[in-house]
Design an enzyme around this catalytic site. Structure first.
Site, PDB file in Angstrom:
ATOM      1  N   GLY A 110     -34.023  29.804  29.017  1.00  0.00           N
ATOM      2  CA  GLY A 110     -35.213  29.214  28.412  1.00  0.00           C
ATOM      3  C   GLY A 110     -36.503  29.882  28.805  1.00  0.00           C
ATOM      4  N   SER A 111     -36.425  31.119  29.306  1.00  0.00           N
ATOM      5  CA  SER A 111     -37.637  31.789  29.801  1.00  0.00           C
ATOM      6  C   SER A 111     -38.280  32.705  28.774  1.00  0.00           C
ATOM      7  CB  SER A 111     -37.313  32.587  31.064  1.00  0.00           C
ATOM      8  OG  SER A 111     -36.300  33.542  30.824  1.00  0.00           O
ATOM      9  N   GLY A 112     -37.651  32.890  27.616  1.00  0.00           N
ATOM     10  CA  GLY A 112     -38.280  33.650  26.542  1.00  0.00           C
ATOM     11  C   GLY A 112     -38.012  35.133  26.538  1.00  0.00           C
ATOM     12  N   LEU A 113     -37.035  35.596  27.319  1.00  0.00           N
ATOM     13  CA  LEU A 113     -36.707  37.025  27.360  1.00  0.00           C
ATOM     14  C   LEU A 113     -35.357  37.319  26.696  1.00  0.00           C
ATOM     15  CD1 LEU A 113     -37.833  37.989  30.996  1.00  0.00           C
ATOM     16  CD2 LEU A 113     -39.147  38.113  28.868  1.00  0.00           C
ATOM     17  N   GLY A 114     -34.836  36.341  25.967  1.00  0.00           N
ATOM     18  CA  GLY A 114     -33.574  36.555  25.273  1.00  0.00           C
ATOM     19  C   GLY A 114     -32.355  36.429  26.160  1.00  0.00           C
ATOM     20  N   SER A 116     -29.941  34.102  26.732  1.00  0.00           N
ATOM     21  CA  SER A 116     -28.649  33.637  26.211  1.00  0.00           C
ATOM     22  C   SER A 116     -27.964  34.703  25.369  1.00  0.00           C
ATOM     23  CB  SER A 116     -28.839  32.362  25.384  1.00  0.00           C
ATOM     24  OG  SER A 116     -29.307  31.297  26.184  1.00  0.00           O
ATOM     25  N   GLU A 148     -23.118  33.034  18.423  1.00  0.00           N
ATOM     26  CA  GLU A 148     -24.162  32.066  18.768  1.00  0.00           C
ATOM     27  C   GLU A 148     -24.545  31.177  17.597  1.00  0.00           C
ATOM     28  OE1 GLU A 148     -27.449  33.083  21.664  1.00  0.00           O
ATOM     29  OE2 GLU A 148     -26.950  35.056  20.848  1.00  0.00           O
ATOM     30  N   ASP A 160     -32.609  39.474  19.613  1.00  0.00           N
ATOM     31  CA  ASP A 160     -32.166  39.603  21.002  1.00  0.00           C
ATOM     32  C   ASP A 160     -30.834  40.333  21.121  1.00  0.00           C
ATOM     33  OD1 ASP A 160     -34.421  38.165  21.603  1.00  0.00           O
ATOM     34  OD2 ASP A 160     -33.370  36.259  21.853  1.00  0.00           O
TER      35      ASP A 160
END
Length: 341
Positions: A110-114, A116, A148, A160
């Site tokens: 959930g940190s925004g760097l892709g 998952s 996904e 991503d």
């Protein structure tokens, strides 16, 4: 034998959100991103007891199942089980001996760097190394996307998976029918060094559920909300502006381009920003940053700020009062890498 892989996380520089259906299907999307020296890692060790053991080292979670497929999707490390179930389905089954799958991601979920999507690519890479799967770059990225978005029904875009697979600085185009074109950019090293020096990556110590924001963004397109769709058009233009600045070496324009995009990104859906993030943004601007953005879907996680000349030191000092963490990184030229020992 141990079969390993690592795939790089990414910074989205421009166009974020235009890779999400149905916008990309209807209008075509464009994104510019760059991979960095933070990774998702996966290791597979074959076992002889018919067990499948999951060890998510960064999340401190461990699970064990009998090697009977498909594995249950019960909310516990489903992203790993989704990869295994798809490989079992598409490639004629997995060895009955069992295996241990160990994973680690260098940034929080959930940190925004892709994180998952990059983890899915890393796990696919480890299995491809073990089972000698015939997966090219486009094949692997599309398979990760399909796992996904289709198998696990997780809302999100396409960038991503392709960033993690290809690596480097890429201008990506997205069209209907899952058509994706990855255009690697040949940027002079001096310009990359300057961008790396001037771009501050700041973790706000918060995370968010990106699927909530993305689902609203998708609904706004489906409902034909003119303001949201117009904002996405502007973000697609931003990706072209960013590409030209990087290729021409007009690096100090990047702050203004980031600021331009951030203003429009906030119009795509609710929750992309909040009072705390706005306060962080304004503090960075006051300290000398010429622009910035929230990484990923928004709502929390990492933010990036472009700091021209030598302003990064004042900006970092200003950000320290918010209790987050400035993350050091370098740009990477490689995507997914696999090996065995």
């Amino acid at each position: 034998m141990i079969y390993r892989s690592k795939a790089p996380l990414r910074i989205g520089l421009a166009g974020g959100g235009t890779d999400v259906s149905p916008y990309s299907d209807l209008y075509g999307g464009a994104i510019l991103n760059a991979t960095i020296s933070l990774y998702a890692r996966a290791s597979i060790e074959p076992l002889s007891d018919g067990k499948i053991v999951f060890e998510s080292a960064d999340r401190r979670e461990q699970l064990s199942y009998d090697a009977v497929y498909p594995l249950p999707l019960d909310g516990k490390l489903d992203i790993l089980k989704g990869v295994i179930n798809r490989i079992h389905k598409d490639y004629g089954g997995l060895p009955s001996c069992g295996f241990r799958l160990t994973t680690y991601v260098d940034a929080p979920p959930g940190s925004g760097l892709g994180t998952s999507s990059t983890l899915v690519v890393a796990v696919l890479g480890a299995f491809a190394e073990w089972l000698k799967l015939p997966l090219g770059e486009y094949d692997m990225a599309h398979l990760a996307y399909s796992i996904e978005r289709e198998d696990l029904q997780q809302a999100g875009g396409k960038q991503d998976q392709y960033a993690a697979t290809f690596g480097g600085v890429n201008f990506m185009e997205f069209y209907g029918g899952d058509k994706v074109i990855v255009n690697p950019l040949r940027i002079k090293e001096v310009h990359l060094h300057e961008l790396e020096n001037n771009l501050v990556l700041f973790y706000t110590s918060t995370s968010r559920l990106s699927s909530t924001i993305i689902s609203e963004q998708q609904k706004n397109v489906t409902d034909k909300k003119d303001d949201s769709i117009a904002a996405m058009h502007h973000l697609k233009e931003q990706a072209v502006m960013m590409k030209e600045a990087l290729l021409r070496g007009t690096i100090d324009k990047i702050g203004d381009i980031l600021d331009y995009g951030f203003e429009y990104k906030k119009q795509m859906a609710k929750g992309i920003t909040n009072p705390q993030l706005d306060e962080i943004y304004e503090a960075a601007r006051k300290a000398g940053a010429s622009g910035g953005k929230i990484s990923g879907a928004g709502g929390g996680g990492f933010m990036i700020f472009y700091c021209p000349k030598n302003t990064r030191f004042k900006v970092v000092d200003a950000l320290s009062s918010f209790g987050g963490d400035v993350k050091r990184y370098t740009f990477t030229h490689h995507g997914i890498q696999t090996w065995s020992i």
